[in-house]
Scaffold this motif. Sequence first.
Motif, PDB file in Angstrom:
ATOM      1  N   ARG A 257       0.818  -1.220   0.000  1.00 27.63           N
ATOM      2  CA  ARG A 257       0.000   0.000   0.000  1.00 27.63           C
ATOM      3  C   ARG A 257       0.846   1.261   0.000  1.00 27.63           C
ATOM      4  O   ARG A 257       0.386   2.313  -0.459  1.00 27.63           O
ATOM      5  N   ARG A 258       2.055   1.176   0.511  1.00 27.84           N
ATOM      6  CA  ARG A 258       2.910   2.361   0.579  1.00 27.84           C
ATOM      7  C   ARG A 258       3.594   2.670  -0.750  1.00 27.84           C
ATOM      8  O   ARG A 258       4.224   3.727  -0.896  1.00 27.84           O
ATOM      9  N   LEU A 259       3.481   1.777  -1.718  1.00 27.18           N
ATOM     10  CA  LEU A 259       4.160   1.997  -2.986  1.00 27.18           C
ATOM     11  C   LEU A 259       3.426   3.036  -3.822  1.00 27.18           C
ATOM     12  O   LEU A 259       2.192   3.068  -3.849  1.00 27.18           O
ATOM     13  N   PRO A 260       4.160   3.879  -4.563  1.00 23.10           N
ATOM     14  CA  PRO A 260       3.519   4.739  -5.556  1.00 23.10           C
ATOM     15  C   PRO A 260       2.823   3.877  -6.610  1.00 23.10           C
ATOM     16  O   PRO A 260       3.200   2.714  -6.821  1.00 23.10           O
ATOM     17  N   PRO A 261       1.814   4.424  -7.305  1.00 27.07           N
ATOM     18  CA  PRO A 261       1.030   3.611  -8.254  1.00 27.07           C
ATOM     19  C   PRO A 261       1.867   2.890  -9.309  1.00 27.07           C
ATOM     20  O   PRO A 261       1.585   1.736  -9.639  1.00 27.07           O
ATOM     21  N   ASP A 262       2.893   3.558  -9.859  1.00 27.51           N
ATOM     22  CA  ASP A 262       3.668   2.911 -10.923  1.00 27.51           C
ATOM     23  C   ASP A 262       4.486   1.747 -10.385  1.00 27.51           C
ATOM     24  O   ASP A 262       4.636   0.704 -11.039  1.00 27.51           O
ATOM     25  N   GLN A 263       5.010   1.876  -9.150  1.00 23.58           N
ATOM     26  CA  GLN A 263       5.749   0.768  -8.556  1.00 23.58           C
ATOM     27  C   GLN A 263       4.807  -0.377  -8.178  1.00 23.58           C
ATOM     28  O   GLN A 263       5.147  -1.552  -8.355  1.00 23.58           O
ATOM     29  N   ALA A 264       3.626  -0.036  -7.647  1.00 18.69           N
ATOM     30  CA  ALA A 264       2.663  -1.077  -7.278  1.00 18.69           C
ATOM     31  C   ALA A 264       2.234  -1.858  -8.511  1.00 18.69           C
ATOM     32  O   ALA A 264       2.112  -3.088  -8.478  1.00 18.69           O
ATOM     33  N   ARG A 265       2.020  -1.156  -9.621  1.00 18.28           N
ATOM     34  CA  ARG A 265       1.632  -1.837 -10.871  1.00 18.28           C
ATOM     35  C   ARG A 265       2.729  -2.789 -11.324  1.00 18.28           C
ATOM     36  O   ARG A 265       2.455  -3.946 -11.688  1.00 18.28           O
ATOM     37  N   LEU A 266       3.969  -2.328 -11.289  1.00 19.36           N
ATOM     38  CA  LEU A 266       5.062  -3.194 -11.742  1.00 19.36           C
ATOM     39  C   LEU A 266       5.206  -4.413 -10.840  1.00 19.36           C
ATOM     40  O   LEU A 266       5.456  -5.533 -11.321  1.00 19.36           O
ATOM     41  N   LEU A 267       5.030  -4.227  -9.539  1.00 22.86           N
ATOM     42  CA  LEU A 267       5.128  -5.363  -8.623  1.00 22.86           C
ATOM     43  C   LEU A 267       4.050  -6.404  -8.938  1.00 22.86           C
ATOM     44  O   LEU A 267       4.325  -7.607  -8.969  1.00 22.86           O
ATOM     45  N   ARG A 268       2.824  -5.933  -9.179  1.00 19.75           N
ATOM     46  CA  ARG A 268       1.731  -6.870  -9.519  1.00 19.75           C
ATOM     47  C   ARG A 268       2.062  -7.639 -10.792  1.00 19.75           C
ATOM     48  O   ARG A 268       1.864  -8.860 -10.868  1.00 19.75           O
ATOM     49  N   LEU A 269       2.544  -6.928 -11.794  1.00 20.33           N
ATOM     50  CA  LEU A 269       2.810  -7.589 -13.073  1.00 20.33           C
ATOM     51  C   LEU A 269       3.993  -8.552 -12.961  1.00 20.33           C
ATOM     52  O   LEU A 269       3.987  -9.630 -13.572  1.00 20.33           O
ATOM     53  N   LEU A 270       4.996  -8.159 -12.185  1.00 18.75           N
ATOM     54  CA  LEU A 270       6.152  -9.040 -12.017  1.00 18.75           C
ATOM     55  C   LEU A 270       5.755 -10.338 -11.318  1.00 18.75           C
ATOM     56  O   LEU A 270       6.359 -11.394 -11.550  1.00 18.75           O
ATOM     57  N   ALA A 271       4.718 -10.272 -10.468  1.00 19.96           N
ATOM     58  CA  ALA A 271       4.226 -11.478  -9.809  1.00 19.96           C
ATOM     59  C   ALA A 271       3.635 -12.463 -10.807  1.00 19.96           C
ATOM     60  O   ALA A 271       3.477 -13.651 -10.495  1.00 19.96           O
ATOM     61  N   LEU A 272       3.306 -12.000 -12.017  1.00 17.45           N
ATOM     62  CA  LEU A 272       2.714 -12.863 -13.044  1.00 17.45           C
ATOM     63  C   LEU A 272       3.748 -13.372 -14.034  1.00 17.45           C
ATOM     64  O   LEU A 272       3.416 -14.149 -14.933  1.00 17.45           O
ATOM     65  N   ALA A 273       4.993 -12.944 -13.882  1.00 23.51           N
ATOM     66  CA  ALA A 273       6.026 -13.323 -14.848  1.00 23.51           C
ATOM     67  C   ALA A 273       6.310 -14.811 -14.766  1.00 23.51           C
ATOM     68  O   ALA A 273       6.255 -15.413 -13.691  1.00 23.51           O
ATOM     69  N   PRO A 274       6.624 -15.439 -15.907  1.00 23.69           N
ATOM     70  CA  PRO A 274       7.016 -16.851 -15.867  1.00 23.69           C
ATOM     71  C   PRO A 274       8.423 -16.998 -15.318  1.00 23.69           C
ATOM     72  O   PRO A 274       9.294 -16.169 -15.590  1.00 23.69           O
ATOM     73  N   GLY A 275       8.652 -18.022 -14.530  1.00 20.76           N
ATOM     74  CA  GLY A 275       9.988 -18.255 -13.990  1.00 20.76           C
ATOM     75  C   GLY A 275      10.234 -17.503 -12.700  1.00 20.76           C
ATOM     76  O   GLY A 275       9.557 -16.519 -12.383  1.00 20.76           O
ATOM     77  N   ALA A 276      11.208 -17.982 -11.939  1.00 27.93           N
ATOM     78  CA  ALA A 276      11.521 -17.382 -10.642  1.00 27.93           C
ATOM     79  C   ALA A 276      12.279 -16.072 -10.791  1.00 27.93           C
ATOM     80  O   ALA A 276      12.167 -15.193  -9.940  1.00 27.93           O
ATOM     81  N   GLU A 277      13.061 -15.921 -11.865  1.00 24.55           N
ATOM     82  CA  GLU A 277      13.816 -14.704 -12.124  1.00 24.55           C
ATOM     83  C   GLU A 277      13.480 -14.196 -13.512  1.00 24.55           C
ATOM     84  O   GLU A 277      13.244 -14.981 -14.432  1.00 24.55           O
ATOM     85  N   THR A 278      13.463 -12.884 -13.668  1.00 26.08           N
ATOM     86  CA  THR A 278      13.072 -12.292 -14.935  1.00 26.08           C
ATOM     87  C   THR A 278      14.075 -11.214 -15.313  1.00 26.08           C
ATOM     88  O   THR A 278      14.435 -10.367 -14.494  1.00 26.08           O
ATOM     89  N   GLY A 279      14.534 -11.239 -16.562  1.00 30.67           N
ATOM     90  CA  GLY A 279      15.472 -10.237 -17.038  1.00 30.67           C
ATOM     91  C   GLY A 279      14.806  -8.879 -17.200  1.00 30.67           C
ATOM     92  O   GLY A 279      13.585  -8.769 -17.351  1.00 30.67           O
TER      93      GLY A 279
END
Length: 668
Positions: A257-279
């Motif tokens: 909740r403390r994240l700015p909107p653009d960081q919160a959006r990126l965190l949500r999307l990164l949670a959907l990335a395939p694989g444990a690590e993403t380039g």
Amino acid sequence: MDRLLPRLAPAANTEAATLPLLISAVTGMGGIGKTALAVEAAHRALAKGWFPGGTLFVDLRGYDDNPVTADQAVLALLDALGVHGPDLPPTTARQYDTYRALLAERQDRTLLVLDNVSTPSQYLPLLPGTAHHGVLITSRDRPDALPLRVIDLEVLDPDESAALVTRALHEADERDDRPAREPTALRELTALCGHLPLALQIAGAMLRRRRHRGIASLVAEIGKGADPAAVLDNGSSGTDVYGRSLLLRPVLETSYRRLPPDQARLLRLLALAPGAETGTEAVAALADLDTEATLSLLEDLAATHLVSPVQDGVGSASGLRWRLHDLVRGFGAGVVAGDAGLREEGEAARERVLAFYYRWADAADDRLRWWPGSREPERFADRGQALAWLDSERAGLVAAALWAREERHADTAVRLALCLGTYLDWRRYFDDWITVMRAAQEASYRAGDRHNEARAWNNLGAALREAGRVEEAIDAHTRARDLFQAAEDRHGEAAAWNNLGSALREAGRVEEAIDAHTRALDLCQAAGNRHGEASAWNNLGLALQEAGRVEEAIEAHTRDLDLCRAAEHRHREATAWGNLGVALRKAGRAAEAIEAYGKGLEVCREFEDWYGAGQNLRNLARAHEHANRPAHAHTLWLQAADAYTRANAPTEATQAHTRATELNETEI
């Protein structure tokens, strides 16, 4: 502790004591044990006599809905210093003046612990005006307002995690033998907890309450849920014996909740990335942003310890990879799943990253299979670059290919799976190859795409054969052949016949194999398919060797070699040389065989085909053994072991090393 405690020690000389104020900070994601480490360090420092003035501890609750302000905290600190009631200055400014004056006058060194800080405004006004006292800060964010001596906490390693849960059970009942009885389940549990101390504490508490159930039962319960944090919180008592929260989700929610909107959006999307690590580039595709903007957001998230950078050795921004803690990933995916708008945003992001992976995997595959005169692939100037990119992205590529199981992403994911075959074969990742090809075959069947289904069956058969599952491979290639025949795809049918022949040969059905390769050869010659013809000659030569028809095999391998040279297919030439060498050896033409192996080895090294290099080195070693040159053979066996190791072929590497040892002992 070994890093933190020395930083709290008093200065060794008077000059050091006059240096500007030095602050130690313990940072890390919520639940990682920052407060516990700070408190334990304070206790040890007090026991050593480093802080005769004691400790001043303030929990600033920086991640609560109503964090403690510095103005509120100074009142608590003054109270601890004996200033309260009528002695308390009436204004905030005078309260700060009194606080600093008391610390400046205080001869006994004191440790100020400012716990759970979220912003500089919470701690800057509370800092002593002298370096005489110690300051220790804990925060989920990396403080940047002042030069700090920072210790970033990481999750526990697997052994430490298992020890923590075991200790939690034994403290309640020393007779609890579940960790000893279920070591595998214990390891699985700690992995599901992401080796995060708070999650492990909760899991330990849950196991104490379910005394008569095994660890495996909790593993199964957590494994069924998409969000492990939610499952753990549902089974948690809420607080520990000290009244501290034993809930994971609130910790993650407050950070989110403390994240700015653009960081919160990126965190949500990164949670959907395939694989444990993403380039970084793949994350940019997920977010539909340019690389620089994505990198800046990722660096901001890393400062909050919600994302961890992982350097893969490239040494540039594009070489950075990014990892989410498993519990953060589960939380982020849960946030997306709970909102229709976020779900649609997430699916669009997944489509973008899948398209990104397919585009560059296809280009890398084109480069691996490139021969002079064919179209130059995008991006990758040589096979080394293509392999380096595929190696770095392998986990994400394989995970994305498995999205073929989802109707919305099936078409692109199937195409991605099909263009990974050459790479997974080169690197001998046969389990991955089988997995993605099964997903591609099933998705193509559901979609009624018989052509791609045939290709998937053919690739699956090749992977099964390499994995030693020959009967399954025969069935897969037979299915591929029938589908290609029904579609009147003669090129595909030829490839299926050729692969079927190889599987039949390995099953000991040599005459059937010769017939299959002959059919493939006829189809390729009729279609003018010179590359397919070369492969068919090669495989026919191997089958003829098995049948004892060595002179015919030499002729077949020579035909293969001539076609490869004419097409300037350099890498395929290595295979032709190696197999020709084997046939020549069987014909008693040892010198010619050694020459052929040497030429095959040269090409394999040129292409960094380490498995092929290992095969040629093995054959050279055997040839020198037969020629009674054991010292030379010993060296070649060792080189073969090294090549096999680099090719991810441990069984062959061990066999080669064993043979080298045997030769060495014989010589002694």
